[in-house]
Design an enzyme around this catalytic site. Structure first.
Site, PDB file in Angstrom:
ATOM      1  N   LYS A 114      55.141  48.978  91.073  1.00 28.42           N
ATOM      2  CA  LYS A 114      56.500  49.209  91.593  1.00 28.42           C
ATOM      3  C   LYS A 114      56.669  50.639  92.089  1.00 28.42           C
ATOM      4  O   LYS A 114      57.329  50.874  93.100  1.00 28.42           O
ATOM      5  CB  LYS A 114      57.553  48.908  90.525  1.00 28.42           C
ATOM      6  CG  LYS A 114      57.746  47.424  90.253  1.00 28.42           C
ATOM      7  CD  LYS A 114      59.033  47.196  89.467  1.00 28.42           C
ATOM      8  CE  LYS A 114      59.234  45.722  89.163  1.00 28.42           C
ATOM      9  NZ  LYS A 114      60.337  45.493  88.233  1.00 28.42           N
ATOM     10  N   LYS A 196      51.961  36.918  93.088  1.00 23.04           N
ATOM     11  CA  LYS A 196      52.848  36.062  92.293  1.00 23.04           C
ATOM     12  C   LYS A 196      54.204  35.899  92.998  1.00 23.04           C
ATOM     13  O   LYS A 196      54.633  36.802  93.730  1.00 23.04           O
ATOM     14  CB  LYS A 196      53.024  36.624  90.882  1.00 23.04           C
ATOM     15  CG  LYS A 196      53.789  37.902  90.827  1.00 23.04           C
ATOM     16  CD  LYS A 196      54.277  38.239  89.421  1.00 23.04           C
ATOM     17  CE  LYS A 196      55.169  39.457  89.554  1.00 23.04           C
ATOM     18  NZ  LYS A 196      55.900  39.885  88.432  1.00 23.04           N
ATOM     19  N   LYS A 199      60.913  37.789  92.217  1.00 28.80           N
ATOM     20  CA  LYS A 199      62.362  37.827  92.464  1.00 28.80           C
ATOM     21  C   LYS A 199      62.685  38.756  93.616  1.00 28.80           C
ATOM     22  O   LYS A 199      63.560  38.485  94.419  1.00 28.80           O
ATOM     23  CB  LYS A 199      63.078  38.359  91.219  1.00 28.80           C
ATOM     24  CG  LYS A 199      63.325  37.360  90.136  1.00 28.80           C
ATOM     25  CD  LYS A 199      64.589  37.772  89.374  1.00 28.80           C
ATOM     26  CE  LYS A 199      64.619  37.151  88.002  1.00 28.80           C
ATOM     27  NZ  LYS A 199      64.139  38.069  86.955  1.00 28.80           N
TER      28      LYS A 199
END
Ligand code: TYM
Length: 338
Positions: A114, A196, A199
Site C-alpha cells: 500500500k 486478489k 475492495k
C-alpha cells in the site's frame, strides 16, 4: 463439557464488500456462530489509514453492518460492533506500540504494497497491524477467521503477544491461531487473476463481484472474466490457468462441493462460455437472498444503530477490563474508583 473457542475477526467499512470478503471470511463467520463465542468488528479506524471521504465512510459503516447481518451474522449469537465505539482498541494500540519494534511493521507485505502506491505515507498505515493485534487480543481470541492476505498480520499479533507475555512475565495474552477457509481463501480479480480481488479496485468494471450487484451485472462480470486460449477446465496452479482456476475455486466455495463434483458439473461444458455462466448462476443463487435481506434491513437504519450500540456495550464489558489490566501490568496507575 468442551469450552467454546473465542473468535474475533474484523472488516473495513471502506470500499465495496465483494465476493472475496464473503467467501474468504464472512461466510465462515456466519456458519460457525453456534460452535464459538464470536466477536465481529467493523474496523472503521483501520479505514482511516487511507484517505477517506467522511460522508461516504459514515454511510459505508452502516451499510456494512446491514451486509453482515444479511449474510447471517446474528446479534443473538455474536457480538457485532464498530471498532471506534470501543475506545479500548485505541488504548491497546498505543500500549502495544510501546513494545513493538519498528522493523516488524516495516516488513509487513500489506504495508509495503500500500505504501508503494502512496505519495505521502501516513503513520497510521504503518501502525495498522498493531491496532489489529489489539483488536484480536483484547477479546482473548483463540481463532481469527480471515482470508489468506491477513495471515501475516495474525502471525505478527502472536509475536507482539509473545513479546508482551515475555516482558511482563505473564501468560496474559492468548496467542491466536489464524483460520483460513479451505476454498475461497484467496479470490482473485476477474479482470486480472494474478491479483486478489480487492475492495479498493471494486469500482473498476469487471474486477470484482460486489455482493450488492444485480444478477445481470454479476453475469456480465463473469462473462468478461479473463481466461486463457486453451479450452481445459481444470484446477491448476499454473500462472496461465489462473483465470480458470479462480472461476472453479469460486464455484467450489460458493456451492460447498468437492473438487471432483465441481469438475463433473462442467464435464459437458462446451468451452469457457458455459463455465462462466455456470459459475455466475451459482454466485447469483448465493447472493440474491443476501441482497434482498440487505434492502430490507436498510429500511430501518435506527434499528441498525440500536443493534450496533448494544454490540458496543457488550464488547466494552470484555475489552475495557482487559486494557485496564494491561495498563496495570505496564505500571500505569488506574484512576481511583469514585
Ligand atoms: P479487509 O476489510 O480487507 O477484508 C475483510 C476480510 O476479507 C478477506 N478478503 C479476502 N478473502 C479472500 N479473497 C479475497 N480477494 C479477499 N479480500 C479480502 C480478508 O482476508 C479479511 O478476512 N486487516 C483486516 C481487518 C481487521 C481484522 C482485525 C481482521 C482489522 N482488525 C482483527 C481480523 C482480526 C482487513 O483489512 O480486512
Amino acid at each position: 463439557m468442551t469450552t467454546k473457542k473465542r473468535v474475533l475477526s474484523g472488516i473495513q467499512p471502506s470500499g465495496e464488500f465483494h465476493l472475496g470478503n464473503y467467501l474468504g471470511a464472512v461466510r465462515g463467520w456466519a456458519a460457525r456462530q453456534d460452535e464459538k463465542i464470536n466477536y465481529f468488528c467493523i474496523v472503521d479506524l483501520h479505514s482511516l489509514t487511507m484517505p477517506q471521504d467522511p460522508t461516504t465512510l459514515r454511510a459505508q459503516t452502516r451499510s456494512l453492518a446491514a451486509i453482515l447481518l444479511a449474510c447471517g451474522i446474528d446479534p443473538a449469537r455474536s457480538t457485532l460492533f464498530v471498532q471506534s465505539h470501543v475506545t479500548a482498541h485505541v488504548e491497546a494500540c498505543w500500549l502495544l506500540n510501546c513494545l513493538t519494534p519498528l522493523g516488524w511493521l516495516q516488513r509487513m507485505t500489506q504495508f509495503k504494497d500500500k505504501s508503494s502506491r502512496q505519495e505521502t505515507i501516513l503513520t497510521g498505515l504503518l501502525d495498522y497491524p498493531v491496532l489489529q493485534a489489539g483488536d484480536i487480543m483484547l477479546y482473548d481470541a483463540d481463532e481469527v477467521p480471515v482470508g489468506e492476505d491477513q495471515r501475516q498480520h495474525v502471525e505478527l499479533t502472536r509475536n507482539i503477544g509473545q513479546r508482551f507475555n515475555h516482558i511482563y512475565e505473564t501468560e496474559f495474552f492468548v496467542l491466536p491461531e489464524v483460520k483460513v477457509p479451505e476454498a475461497g481463501a484467496r479470490v482473485m480479480g476477474l479482470d486480472n487473476p494474478e491479483n486478489k480481488m480487492s475492495k479498493s479496485m471494486a469500482h473498476i468494471r469487471g474486477h470484482a463481484v460486489r455482493l450488492l450487484d444485480e444478477p445481470k451485472e454479476i453475469l456480465r462480470s463473469f462473462k468478461r472474466a479473463k481466461t486463457d486460449s486453451d479450452n481445459e477446465i481444470v484446477f491448476s496452479s499454473a500462472p496461465e490457468k489462473a483465470g480458470v482456476n479462480n472461476l472453479l475455486e469460486i464455484y467450489e466455495a460458493v456451492t460447498d462441493k468437492d473438487r471432483e463434483t465441481v469438475l463433473a458439473d462442467f464435464a459437458n461444458a462446451r468451452g469457457y462460455g458455459d463455465l462462466k455462466v455456470g459459475v455466475a448462476e451459482a454466485v447469483i443463487a448465493a447472493v440474491t437472498p443476501i441482497r434482498e435481506r440487505y434492502d430490507y434491513l436498510m429500511r430501518d437504519t435506527a434499528e441498525l444503530d440500536r443493534l450496533l450500540a448494544k454490540g458496543a456495550d457488550d464488547a466494552r464489558t470484555q475489552a475495557q477490563p482487559k486494557v485496564d489490566a494491561m495498563k496495570e501490568l505496564m505500571g500505569l496507575v488506574l484512576p481511583a474508583r469514585k
